[in-house]
Design an enzyme around this catalytic site. Sequence first.
Site, PDB file in Angstrom:
ATOM      1  CD  GLU A 189      -2.613  -1.529   2.379  1.00 46.59           C
ATOM      2  OE1 GLU A 189      -2.125  -1.097   3.436  1.00 46.59           O
ATOM      3  OE2 GLU A 189      -3.593  -2.277   2.351  1.00 46.59           O
ATOM      4  CD  GLU A 269      -4.390  -6.157   1.803  1.00 46.74           C
ATOM      5  OE1 GLU A 269      -5.124  -5.282   2.321  1.00 46.74           O
ATOM      6  OE2 GLU A 269      -3.196  -6.283   2.100  1.00 46.74           O
TER       7      GLU A 269
END
Length: 639
Positions: A189, A269
């Site tokens: 991320e 995810e």
Amino acid sequence: MAAGVLLFVAVNFACLSVSGNLVSGERSFSIDYKNDCFLKDGKPFQYISGSIHYARIPRYYWKDRLVKMYMTGLNAIQVYVPWNFHEAVQGVHDFTGDRDLGHFLDLANQTGLLVILRPGPYICAEWEMGGLPAWLLQKPNIILRSADADYIQAVSNWLAVLLSKIKPWLYINGGNIITVQVEHDVENEYGSYFACDYNYMRHLRTVFRLFLGEDTVLFTTDGNTDKEMMCGTLQGLYATVDFGTDTNITQAFSRQRRFEPRGPLVNSEFYTGWLDHWRDPHAVVDAQKVSRVLEEMLIMGANVNMYMFEGGTNFGYWNGADRDTRFRSVVTSYDYDAPLSEAGDPTEKLLAIRDVIKQFRAIPSGPMPPATPKFAYGFVTLKKVDDINGLLNTLSPLGPVKSQYPLTFEEMKQYYGYMLYRTALPRDLPEPTPLISPLNGVHDRAYVSVNGLFQGLLERDTVLVMNVTGQQGDTVDILVENMGRVNFGSKINDYKGLLSNLILGKDVLSDWTIYPLDIDGAIAGGWPHSDSLKSFPVPQKDPSVGPVLYMGTLKPNGLAWDTFLKLHEWTKGQIWINGMNLGRYWPARGPQQTLYIPGPLLSTTLPNNITVLELERAPAHLRVLFMDRPQLNVVAEKS
């Protein structure tokens, strides 16, 4: 069905019509940009994966959890590698026991599961400092996750070790790793991070290619916004997205398409649940919403990884923390409301997911392995060992360091757990006098005693002042607890201890004697039970307050089954069973009320040693309760 979904379905059928032209027997895994899919051995491939963290599950149970994932219908798992779990001391690498990554990958391979590997160096994951080792902070001005020279050198050294171990496990080399995350060339991320340093990203890409070769599929994962994706993507790394059940699927994948016009759709995810912080309600995500959104993505032909499939436990000091408006520590349980519970038991959510997967691929025949057996061993009454400040010869074998002003955990090279700061009152304080942390410098909780009498606590962001009384020369002991370093965002340079001076009335406290505490080392060596013939203090009718150690034993009954420990009316602290640090308890805040104890940790024939460090106040009854089920969703009154 929405027009966008129909388009994605059409693309999926096009992908499934591709035929491979690979040489027989040659292994490959690649991206087919023409037909928008992955190719495995030249044939279209769609993965249905689940996240599992070997660092949060005892080695004994790895096979059990992997088999349950396989029997659900998954054909892959997604795995993080926490750098600090393997290199807690700079230059010393540990891949043994519960850290044996190779064994874990081998078990997955034996089970029939492919692997999507996320090797860091930063992983987030609600893990201590996002997986970065705290010894990096010995460089006070280091800029983490950037092209900072000190950081780059440490990262390069680590990746040289790790990627060399990974290479034989690549699918193209005969192993089971099909893709490797390099979010920011490995950075999880990275688009959510403030630095957005493309030089660092390029460096990571170069290192990964050097060790893993040009044919390995490298990818990034970033949040569901243009800003995050723009920062977190880089040419040569396939851009994927992450989102949960409350996101518009078509819009999310359309955003991926702006950065990857062709290639497979990937949700790296897909959130099946969420994490818990102390004092917040236990997070729950509806099983039907999870299964419905999963089905919609699979209809589109998307590749999906469910985060988490089993969460596990933040044993020891491995929990992370967030810091937005205030510091919020993640609880010990990483149950995550996942399809497999913290103890690895199949849930209704798992069964709903399996029913969806059945529609898209053949799942293994046979029954789902059952839940591991649980046992309620009942009550155990503990006894007091001593106050922490009376145990310093045992708990601080290297002795103290003297300093005019406070030193941090990092300066003392004690990265986790607890340290004790000792000084003396500079003058008489007959009236309550404010002890202040003016720069919010207590990271994270400080338990303050004067001449052995507990007077209160200071807490990061929330309690910056308390009152103290005493006489000039009285001993002031401040036990400071590191509650886990921030694992996400721009504040991961999270130093611990007393970061700035404390002010008592008009005086700046100075002339400190600082004790690094190796509580874990002492307990792993058998203490305090090995000293049980020594006389401990006579039990008092009133409960002790302040940081105190307690001990007891659970008598063997021939069973070594999973159990859950409840500390009813205890306040906050740490607990060890047979030398293993189970993690933090804080029933006074919740929502977690029980700690998971894996059955293999218990002895069937010898007394099981229990050690508790209670930081604030123990109950008069001094009892702990071993139960056969968890309690994770009780938010207590504010404490």
